[in-house]
Design a protein around this motif. Structure first.
Motif, mmCIF file in Angstrom:
data_model
loop_
_atom_site.group_PDB
_atom_site.id
_atom_site.type_symbol
_atom_site.label_atom_id
_atom_site.label_comp_id
_atom_site.label_asym_id
_atom_site.label_seq_id
_atom_site.Cartn_x
_atom_site.Cartn_y
_atom_site.Cartn_z
ATOM 1 N N PRO A 40 7.338 81.966 -44.502
ATOM 2 C CA PRO A 40 7.153 82.699 -43.623
ATOM 3 C C PRO A 40 6.604 81.785 -42.428
ATOM 4 N N GLY A 41 7.184 81.637 -41.312
ATOM 5 C CA GLY A 41 7.060 80.814 -40.019
ATOM 6 C C GLY A 41 7.785 79.347 -40.274
ATOM 7 N N SER A 42 8.571 79.237 -41.192
ATOM 8 C CA SER A 42 9.132 78.024 -41.444
ATOM 9 C C SER A 42 10.137 77.545 -40.181
ATOM 10 N N GLY A 43 10.695 78.573 -39.542
ATOM 11 C CA GLY A 43 11.517 78.412 -38.478
ATOM 12 C C GLY A 43 12.867 78.900 -38.764
ATOM 13 N N LYS A 44 13.253 79.611 -39.796
ATOM 14 C CA LYS A 44 14.353 80.308 -40.129
ATOM 15 C C LYS A 44 15.004 81.015 -39.058
ATOM 16 N N GLY A 45 14.518 81.953 -38.419
ATOM 17 C CA GLY A 45 15.163 82.624 -37.139
ATOM 18 C C GLY A 45 15.564 81.693 -36.058
ATOM 19 N N THR A 46 14.793 80.882 -35.710
ATOM 20 C CA THR A 46 14.769 79.935 -34.523
ATOM 21 C C THR A 46 15.923 79.109 -34.673
ATOM 22 N N GLN A 47 16.177 78.469 -35.966
ATOM 23 C CA GLN A 47 17.259 77.603 -36.130
ATOM 24 C C GLN A 47 18.493 78.120 -36.401
ATOM 25 N N ASN A 83 0.509 82.377 -34.159
ATOM 26 C CA ASN A 83 0.749 82.001 -32.550
ATOM 27 C C ASN A 83 1.861 82.902 -32.337
ATOM 28 N N ARG A 84 2.903 83.579 -33.192
ATOM 29 C CA ARG A 84 4.079 83.921 -32.868
ATOM 30 C C ARG A 84 4.154 85.139 -31.776
ATOM 31 N N ASN A 85 3.275 85.915 -31.593
ATOM 32 C CA ASN A 85 3.067 86.854 -30.737
ATOM 33 C C ASN A 85 4.269 87.605 -30.412
ATOM 34 N N LYS A 90 -0.783 87.106 -48.279
ATOM 35 C CA LYS A 90 -0.102 87.792 -49.261
ATOM 36 C C LYS A 90 1.540 87.357 -49.248
ATOM 37 N N ARG A 91 2.005 87.273 -48.051
ATOM 38 C CA ARG A 91 3.557 86.786 -48.041
ATOM 39 C C ARG A 91 3.628 85.187 -48.490
ATOM 40 N N PHE A 92 2.727 84.425 -48.423
ATOM 41 C CA PHE A 92 2.678 83.110 -48.901
ATOM 42 C C PHE A 92 2.726 83.265 -50.568
ATOM 43 N N SER A 105 8.894 70.798 -40.726
ATOM 44 C CA SER A 105 7.531 70.584 -39.981
ATOM 45 C C SER A 105 7.683 69.864 -38.441
ATOM 46 N N LYS A 106 8.875 69.313 -38.628
ATOM 47 C CA LYS A 106 9.371 68.604 -37.174
ATOM 48 C C LYS A 106 9.469 69.476 -36.080
ATOM 49 N N PRO A 107 9.674 69.024 -34.772
ATOM 50 C CA PRO A 107 9.877 69.597 -33.792
ATOM 51 C C PRO A 107 11.291 70.304 -33.771
#
Ligand SMILES: Nc1ncnc2c1ncn2[C@@H]1O[C@H](COP(=O)(O)OP(=O)(O)OP(=O)(O)O)[C@@H](O)[C@H]1O
Ligand SMILES: Nc1ccn([C@H]2C[C@H](O)[C@@H](COP(=O)(O)O)O2)c(=O)n1
Ligand SMILES: [Mg+2]
Length: 210
Positions: free
Chosen positions: A31-38, A144-146, A159-161, A187-189
């Motif tokens: 969760p939050g690893s950036g799947k949707g962004t990429q 911080n996703r908001n 729980k998701r982790f 973890s990179k930009p």
């Protein structure tokens, strides 16, 4: 069942197989690893249709479906919705897209998801894009996703982790044992991650064109 399901269901394989199986890339990571962004970047550059299993489930939840309450409770609790529901949503979205190249984001999340998709469609992923990211960084990003997600709070995230480690990592290991995993340091930009992502899709395009 959608025609993708019918076409690739084992009992009707054979004479009714369509000319060309769709290209499927599974996009996995915590969760939050950036799947949707990429995925948004990949869509722009490589012409795929992005299907996020989580987004499809949230839309189903909000549609007034009879499964809405169950989906809502499971998402809040970080649990994985039964495959029957999720695979049906994915197949419908694949068919409605009119495309034959799909990024399936956040799926398969467990062994049940993996086996159900394979048995219903007969489709094997071209590869599995795996966004590898430390939990600390993922937690920071999600908090911080908001975007108003009901599961972006510390209790749901923990729980998701746990579910990710117990149920999703074994699926990634399964595909790794088949040589299908393309691992990215997430973890990179964002821009650096995309540079690495691009290489895998360019190689696939080159392979298809050859
Ligand atoms: N490489 C990155 N560096 C810093 N922040 C990032 C990076 N990639 C994504 N983000 C940010 O982190 C947050 C989570 O990203 P994203 O929604 O793409 O993750 P996800 O893997 O789809 O998560 P989930 O599984 O919860 O849907 C977003 O606010 C996004 O803008
Ligand atoms: N294959 C899937 C994908 C997602 N869900 C549920 C459970 C997840 O915590 C939630 C959010 O998914 P995300 O947007 O973070 O990919 O959706 C599921 O049950 N099965
Ligand atoms: Mg996402």
């Amino acid at each position: 069942m959608s025609s993708y399901g019918r076409c690739y269901t084992k009992e009707v394989n054979g004479s009714s197989l369509p000319d060309k199986k769709p290209t499927v890339v599974f996009v996995l990571g915590g969760p939050g690893s950036g799947k949707g962004t990429q995925c948004a970047n990949i869509v722009q550059h490589f012409g795929y249709t992005h299907l996020s299993a989580g987004d499809l489930l949230r839309a189903e939840q909000n549609s007034g479906s009879e499964n809405g309450e169950m989906i809502k409770n499971m998402i809040k609790d970080g649990q994985i919705v039964p495959s029957e529901v999720t695979v049906k949503l994915l197949l419908r979205a694949m068919e409605e897209s009119g495309n034959d190249k799909f990024l399936i984001d956040g799926f398969p999340r467990n062994e049940e998801n993996r086996a159900a998709f394979e048995s219903v469609t007969g489709i094997e992923p071209e590869f599995v894009l795996f966004f590898d990211c430390p939990e600390e960084e993922m937690e920071k990003r999600v908090l911080n996703r908001n975007q108003g997600r009901a599961d972006d709070n510390i209790e749901s995230i923990r729980k998701r982790f746990k579910v990710y480690t117990q149920s999703s990592l074994p699926v990634i290991e399964y595909y790794d044992s088949k040589g299908k995993v393309r691992k990215i340091d997430a973890s990179k930009p964002v821009e650096e991650v995309f540079e690495a992502v691009k290489e895998f899709f360019t190689s696939l395009d080159d392979k298809v064109a050859a």
